[in-house]
Design a protein around this motif. Sequence first.
Motif, PDB file in Angstrom:
ATOM      1  N   ASN A  79       0.725  -1.323  -0.005  1.00  0.00           N
ATOM      2  CA  ASN A  79      -0.141   0.116  -0.021  1.00  0.00           C
ATOM      3  C   ASN A  79       0.759   1.217  -0.171  1.00  0.00           C
ATOM      4  O   ASN A  79       0.271   2.362  -0.169  1.00  0.00           O
ATOM      5  N   SER A  80       1.984   1.340   0.232  1.00  0.00           N
ATOM      6  CA  SER A  80       3.046   2.506   0.248  1.00  0.00           C
ATOM      7  C   SER A  80       4.313   2.047  -0.221  1.00  0.00           C
ATOM      8  O   SER A  80       4.689   1.113   0.155  1.00  0.00           O
ATOM      9  N   LYS A  81       5.119   3.025  -0.557  1.00  0.00           N
ATOM     10  CA  LYS A  81       6.382   2.914  -0.794  1.00  0.00           C
ATOM     11  C   LYS A  81       7.280   2.720   0.259  1.00  0.00           C
ATOM     12  O   LYS A  81       8.318   2.041   0.264  1.00  0.00           O
ATOM     13  N   GLU A  85       9.774 -11.561  -4.971  1.00  0.00           N
ATOM     14  CA  GLU A  85       8.674 -12.375  -4.497  1.00  0.00           C
ATOM     15  C   GLU A  85       7.704 -11.480  -4.088  1.00  0.00           C
ATOM     16  O   GLU A  85       6.403 -11.961  -4.016  1.00  0.00           O
ATOM     17  N   ILE A  86       7.673 -10.225  -3.589  1.00  0.00           N
ATOM     18  CA  ILE A  86       6.603  -9.532  -3.475  1.00  0.00           C
ATOM     19  C   ILE A  86       5.517  -9.470  -4.785  1.00  0.00           C
ATOM     20  O   ILE A  86       4.657  -9.355  -4.681  1.00  0.00           O
ATOM     21  N   ASN A  92       2.849  -8.381   3.244  1.00  0.00           N
ATOM     22  CA  ASN A  92       3.072  -7.644   4.669  1.00  0.00           C
ATOM     23  C   ASN A  92       2.362  -8.148   5.546  1.00  0.00           C
ATOM     24  O   ASN A  92       1.099  -8.314   5.656  1.00  0.00           O
ATOM     25  N   ASP A  93       3.198  -8.845   6.648  1.00  0.00           N
ATOM     26  CA  ASP A  93       2.539  -9.478   7.943  1.00  0.00           C
ATOM     27  C   ASP A  93       1.872  -8.601   8.465  1.00  0.00           C
ATOM     28  O   ASP A  93       2.480  -7.567   9.268  1.00  0.00           O
ATOM     29  N   PRO A  94       0.852  -8.594   9.095  1.00  0.00           N
ATOM     30  CA  PRO A  94       0.113  -7.621   9.882  1.00  0.00           C
ATOM     31  C   PRO A  94       0.405  -7.981  11.449  1.00  0.00           C
ATOM     32  O   PRO A  94       0.125  -7.181  11.944  1.00  0.00           O
ATOM     33  N   HIS A  95       1.025  -9.059  11.597  1.00  0.00           N
ATOM     34  CA  HIS A  95       1.469  -9.423  13.208  1.00  0.00           C
ATOM     35  C   HIS A  95       2.732  -9.906  13.298  1.00  0.00           C
ATOM     36  O   HIS A  95       3.030 -10.889  13.217  1.00  0.00           O
ATOM     37  N   ILE A 119      10.303  -1.326   3.472  1.00  0.00           N
ATOM     38  CA  ILE A 119      10.607  -1.868   4.838  1.00  0.00           C
ATOM     39  C   ILE A 119      10.478  -3.575   4.556  1.00  0.00           C
ATOM     40  O   ILE A 119      11.191  -4.318   5.066  1.00  0.00           O
ATOM     41  N   LEU A 120       9.409  -4.002   3.848  1.00  0.00           N
ATOM     42  CA  LEU A 120       9.111  -5.212   3.620  1.00  0.00           C
ATOM     43  C   LEU A 120       9.929  -5.774   2.700  1.00  0.00           C
ATOM     44  O   LEU A 120      10.702  -7.040   3.172  1.00  0.00           O
TER      45      LEU A 120
END
Length: 101
Positions: free
Chosen positions: A15-17, A54-55, A62-65, A22-23
């Motif tokens: 959802n963002s740069k 991979e993304i 992006n792991d929410p937890h 970070i991911l």
Amino acid sequence: MMLRPSIDSLLDRVNSKYSLVILSAKRAHELDAGAKPTLDQFESDKNVGRALEEIDAETLINDPHPEIKRARLKMEQEENQAVQKREQQELEARIREEQNL
């Protein structure tokens, strides 16, 4: 210059740069540490490029937890260390047995 995957296709998946940076950085560190890749083939030779691939392939999200993931990875690392220690002890015991024969 990064040509593939394109920033546009990557931003369709994250959802963002900022989140993308970070991911991909975290995943590159995981790959550096020996994590199993989620793709069979990569165009890139470097782990940052592989993380971006991979993304783009949607095999990495992006792991929410992240705290749960960190705890799981820590447990896996501790289990691997315990297995290695046990294998080392078994090897040492076999060597001692062979020396006593």
